[in-house]
Write a protein that holds these residues in place. Sequence first.
Motif, short mmCIF file in Angstrom:
data_model
loop_
_atom_site.label_atom_id
_atom_site.label_comp_id
_atom_site.label_asym_id
_atom_site.label_seq_id
_atom_site.Cartn_x
_atom_site.Cartn_y
_atom_site.Cartn_z
N UNK A 9 39.99 5.30 -27.87
CA UNK A 9 39.66 5.91 -29.15
C UNK A 9 40.32 5.15 -30.30
N UNK A 10 41.57 4.75 -30.12
CA UNK A 10 42.28 3.98 -31.13
C UNK A 10 41.59 2.63 -31.37
N UNK A 11 41.18 1.98 -30.30
CA UNK A 11 40.49 0.70 -30.43
C UNK A 11 39.18 0.86 -31.18
N UNK A 12 38.44 1.91 -30.89
CA UNK A 12 37.19 2.16 -31.60
C UNK A 12 37.43 2.35 -33.09
N UNK A 16 36.05 -0.01 -36.11
CA UNK A 16 35.32 0.58 -37.24
C UNK A 16 35.97 0.16 -38.56
N UNK A 17 37.28 0.21 -38.62
CA UNK A 17 38.00 -0.18 -39.82
C UNK A 17 37.78 -1.66 -40.14
N UNK A 18 37.82 -2.50 -39.12
CA UNK A 18 37.60 -3.93 -39.31
C UNK A 18 36.19 -4.21 -39.78
N UNK A 19 35.21 -3.48 -39.23
CA UNK A 19 33.82 -3.73 -39.59
C UNK A 19 33.55 -3.43 -41.06
N UNK A 20 34.36 -2.57 -41.67
CA UNK A 20 34.19 -2.30 -43.09
C UNK A 20 34.55 -3.52 -43.94
N UNK A 21 35.39 -4.39 -43.43
CA UNK A 21 35.82 -5.57 -44.18
C UNK A 21 34.99 -6.80 -43.86
N UNK A 22 34.25 -6.78 -42.77
CA UNK A 22 33.45 -7.94 -42.38
C UNK A 22 32.17 -8.00 -43.20
N UNK A 23 31.65 -9.21 -43.37
CA UNK A 23 30.44 -9.41 -44.15
C UNK A 23 29.20 -8.89 -43.44
#
Length: 56
Positions: A9-12, A16-23
């Motif tokens: 769950x933490x990894x997910x 999700x948090x990282x995907x908000x910063x990716x192009x």
Amino acid sequence: MEFFELQNQFTKLRIKDLSEWMDHDCSCPSCLQAAIEAAWEDGEPSFDNEFKEEWE
């Protein structure tokens, strides 16, 4: 077992948090390879001594 479920769950949440910063949302091998190559265009990444000291 509960520990691994929480880790998943933490990894997910981190993904999700990282995907908000990716192009883009694509994580296929060819897109990841292109992103890595783009990061290395200016040469090998390097860090100053202060950064290294924080991790030692």
